[in-house]
Design a protein around this motif. Sequence first.
Motif, PDB file in Angstrom:
ATOM      1  N   THR A  28       0.824  -1.210   0.000  1.00 23.98           N
ATOM      2  CA  THR A  28       0.000   0.000   0.000  1.00 23.98           C
ATOM      3  C   THR A  28       0.854   1.254   0.000  1.00 23.98           C
ATOM      4  N   LYS A  29       1.938   1.224   0.772  1.00 22.10           N
ATOM      5  CA  LYS A  29       2.820   2.389   0.852  1.00 22.10           C
ATOM      6  C   LYS A  29       3.435   2.702  -0.502  1.00 22.10           C
ATOM      7  N   ILE A  30       3.907   1.678  -1.210  1.00 24.94           N
ATOM      8  CA  ILE A  30       4.526   1.889  -2.518  1.00 24.94           C
ATOM      9  C   ILE A  30       3.487   2.351  -3.534  1.00 24.94           C
ATOM     10  N   HIS A  31       2.336   1.695  -3.547  1.00 23.30           N
ATOM     11  CA  HIS A  31       1.270   2.096  -4.469  1.00 23.30           C
ATOM     12  C   HIS A  31       0.884   3.554  -4.246  1.00 23.30           C
ATOM     13  N   SER A  32       0.731   3.945  -2.993  1.00 22.99           N
ATOM     14  CA  SER A  32       0.348   5.322  -2.671  1.00 22.99           C
ATOM     15  C   SER A  32       1.442   6.307  -3.048  1.00 22.99           C
ATOM     16  N   LEU A  33       2.700   5.899  -2.857  1.00 23.96           N
ATOM     17  CA  LEU A  33       3.820   6.793  -3.157  1.00 23.96           C
ATOM     18  C   LEU A  33       3.915   7.062  -4.664  1.00 23.96           C
ATOM     19  N   VAL A  34       3.707   6.035  -5.477  1.00 22.09           N
ATOM     20  CA  VAL A  34       3.741   6.214  -6.927  1.00 22.09           C
ATOM     21  C   VAL A  34       2.594   7.123  -7.368  1.00 22.09           C
ATOM     22  N   ARG A  35       1.405   6.913  -6.805  1.00 24.89           N
ATOM     23  CA  ARG A  35       0.264   7.769  -7.148  1.00 24.89           C
ATOM     24  C   ARG A  35       0.536   9.213  -6.754  1.00 24.89           C
ATOM     25  N   ARG A  36       1.114   9.399  -5.565  1.00 29.66           N
ATOM     26  CA  ARG A  36       1.398  10.765  -5.112  1.00 29.66           C
ATOM     27  C   ARG A  36       2.419  11.442  -6.018  1.00 29.66           C
ATOM     28  N   ALA A  37       3.414  10.682  -6.483  1.00 32.24           N
ATOM     29  CA  ALA A  37       4.419  11.242  -7.384  1.00 32.24           C
ATOM     30  C   ALA A  37       3.768  11.741  -8.664  1.00 32.24           C
ATOM     31  N   VAL A  38       2.966  10.902  -9.290  1.00 32.03           N
ATOM     32  CA  VAL A  38       2.365  11.244 -10.577  1.00 32.03           C
ATOM     33  C   VAL A  38       1.375  12.390 -10.445  1.00 32.03           C
ATOM     34  N   GLN A  39       0.701  12.467  -9.311  1.00 28.61           N
ATOM     35  CA  GLN A  39      -0.330  13.480  -9.126  1.00 28.61           C
ATOM     36  C   GLN A  39       0.211  14.791  -8.551  1.00 28.61           C
ATOM     37  N   SER A  40       1.510  14.847  -8.286  1.00 26.22           N
ATOM     38  CA  SER A  40       2.090  16.075  -7.752  1.00 26.22           C
ATOM     39  C   SER A  40       2.892  16.787  -8.835  1.00 26.22           C
ATOM     40  N   ARG A  41       3.864  17.557  -8.451  1.00 28.60           N
ATOM     41  CA  ARG A  41       4.586  18.427  -9.378  1.00 28.60           C
ATOM     42  C   ARG A  41       5.544  17.626 -10.265  1.00 28.60           C
ATOM     43  N   LEU A  42       5.364  17.732 -11.571  1.00 31.41           N
ATOM     44  CA  LEU A  42       6.252  17.095 -12.532  1.00 31.41           C
ATOM     45  C   LEU A  42       7.405  18.051 -12.872  1.00 31.41           C
ATOM     46  N   THR A  43       8.483  17.516 -13.450  1.00 35.40           N
ATOM     47  CA  THR A  43       9.567  18.419 -13.849  1.00 35.40           C
ATOM     48  C   THR A  43       9.072  19.435 -14.863  1.00 35.40           C
ATOM     49  N   CYS A  44       8.165  19.017 -15.727  1.00 34.08           N
ATOM     50  CA  CYS A  44       7.466  19.945 -16.615  1.00 34.08           C
ATOM     51  C   CYS A  44       5.999  19.544 -16.613  1.00 34.08           C
ATOM     52  N   PRO A  45       5.098  20.382 -16.105  1.00 30.50           N
ATOM     53  CA  PRO A  45       3.688  20.011 -16.004  1.00 30.50           C
ATOM     54  C   PRO A  45       3.130  19.544 -17.345  1.00 30.50           C
ATOM     55  N   ALA A  46       2.378  18.441 -17.310  1.00 28.94           N
ATOM     56  CA  ALA A  46       1.794  17.866 -18.527  1.00 28.94           C
ATOM     57  C   ALA A  46       0.571  17.064 -18.130  1.00 28.94           C
ATOM     58  N   GLU A  47      -0.301  16.820 -19.099  1.00 26.57           N
ATOM     59  CA  GLU A  47      -1.449  15.957 -18.862  1.00 26.57           C
ATOM     60  C   GLU A  47      -0.973  14.509 -18.922  1.00 26.57           C
ATOM     61  N   VAL A  48      -1.070  13.822 -17.781  1.00 27.14           N
ATOM     62  CA  VAL A  48      -0.512  12.480 -17.653  1.00 27.14           C
ATOM     63  C   VAL A  48      -1.108  11.524 -18.672  1.00 27.14           C
ATOM     64  N   GLU A  49      -2.390  11.681 -18.974  1.00 28.83           N
ATOM     65  CA  GLU A  49      -3.051  10.747 -19.889  1.00 28.83           C
ATOM     66  C   GLU A  49      -2.526  10.859 -21.319  1.00 28.83           C
ATOM     67  N   SER A  50      -1.728  11.894 -21.621  1.00 25.00           N
ATOM     68  CA  SER A  50      -1.163  12.013 -22.965  1.00 25.00           C
ATOM     69  C   SER A  50       0.167  11.274 -23.105  1.00 25.00           C
ATOM     70  N   THR A  51       0.562  10.532 -22.058  1.00 22.54           N
ATOM     71  CA  THR A  51       1.827   9.790 -22.062  1.00 22.54           C
ATOM     72  C   THR A  51       1.726   8.560 -22.957  1.00 22.54           C
ATOM     73  N   GLU A  52       2.804   8.289 -23.708  1.00 26.83           N
ATOM     74  CA  GLU A  52       2.831   7.072 -24.528  1.00 26.83           C
ATOM     75  C   GLU A  52       3.416   5.884 -23.758  1.00 26.83           C
ATOM     76  N   ARG A  53       4.542   6.104 -23.050  1.00 28.36           N
ATOM     77  CA  ARG A  53       5.170   5.040 -22.262  1.00 28.36           C
ATOM     78  C   ARG A  53       5.603   5.591 -20.922  1.00 28.36           C
ATOM     79  N   ALA A  54       5.732   4.708 -19.940  1.00 30.92           N
ATOM     80  CA  ALA A  54       6.138   5.150 -18.608  1.00 30.92           C
ATOM     81  C   ALA A  54       7.042   4.116 -17.960  1.00 30.92           C
ATOM     82  N   LEU A  55       7.828   4.587 -17.009  1.00 28.89           N
ATOM     83  CA  LEU A  55       8.724   3.714 -16.259  1.00 28.89           C
ATOM     84  C   LEU A  55       8.718   4.153 -14.805  1.00 28.89           C
TER      85      LEU A  55
END
Length: 392
Positions: A267-294
Amino acid sequence: MKLAVIGFGNAGGKVADRIVEYEAETGRALCRFTAAVNTASIDLEKITHIPRENRVLVGQTDERSKGHGAGADPELGAELARQDRAEIRRFLDGVPLHDIDAFLVVGGLGGGTGSGGGPVLAGILSEQYNEPVYGLGVLPSEDEGGRASLNAARSVQSYMDQTDGLVLFDNDAWKEGADSVESGYERTNHEIAKRVVTLLGAGEYDGSTVSENAMDSSDINRTLAVGGVSTVAYAEAAVDESTRRQQGLLGRVRSNGSDGTDADSATKIHSLVRRAVQSRLTCPAEVESTERALVVVSGPPEELSHKGLVRARQWLEGEIDSVEVLAGDDPRPSSDTLSATVLLSNVTDVPRVDRLQEQAVDAQSDIERQATGREEAITNLVTDAENRLDPV
């Protein structure tokens, strides 16, 4: 991933220097070669961690520069880099090609040297070597003016043409009201270095625990191979007190999954990944427009969870509507934090880039209008009203 990191220009050199420093602070093994290239000799003197023999001055013999910079002119920055191709190729002879997976060219996009010369360097690397060439571009703040926006908008196009993928960092997204100019740049350079080293350093053996879920360079290359613009998400949390106690026990051996698959760790890891994606990106972008992720989760082995990684990957697949999501962990036995770093590759909905282009078009129109008006004003100044006087 083993890298040759080259900073081009003032901002690029400082970021590359900070990457080397952060790598050493965290005991990582990432940079096999580092260099800083500039048209201003004074800026090279500010570099402290890149070896002096790898600090390269270009344009020193050109009358327009003479080692004092490109004057925020990307055309000049590019020309100086082209003129000194031989000098650039000479220092590139020191790159240990047998021991690197990719090149990373770092540049600030608002000035003249990094915005113009960086893409030229990337082009030279692409011509000369088979390894992929990635760019890391730093966008200027809007308050740096129209000229910086114009330079950056043009440079983004050039970097994308000459690299296999461009990661953007937006200074505006990271600016804080209490920052002075100098402290602001120092803080943002630290944030850039943290993300680059944590993300790209995963999977390299440096004496730390090796995980069955570890990333390797092929995973990173596959994610970035689609090209375009990429952005990076990051979040961290303190490790549990029980983990701190375990870190003090010598000889503790744990295979991935023995302790980390319990519900709390997952749960901690799942929540941490969600918090990362939903917080400040290096360059703000709409996440759903991503083609690939790591996804890379880094921290003490006791806090890592295969189940948590699976859940995080499945959640992110839903967010970007793609099965092109890779996930792995990066065990760090002595770390006092658990972090999640997420690379979002080939994002196509990036409001900051759209805004940058609008500002650039306006700036270019203003520059052309002012130039025309200035010519008329000069003519009126030196010509009499009846046009009866001739020049000597």
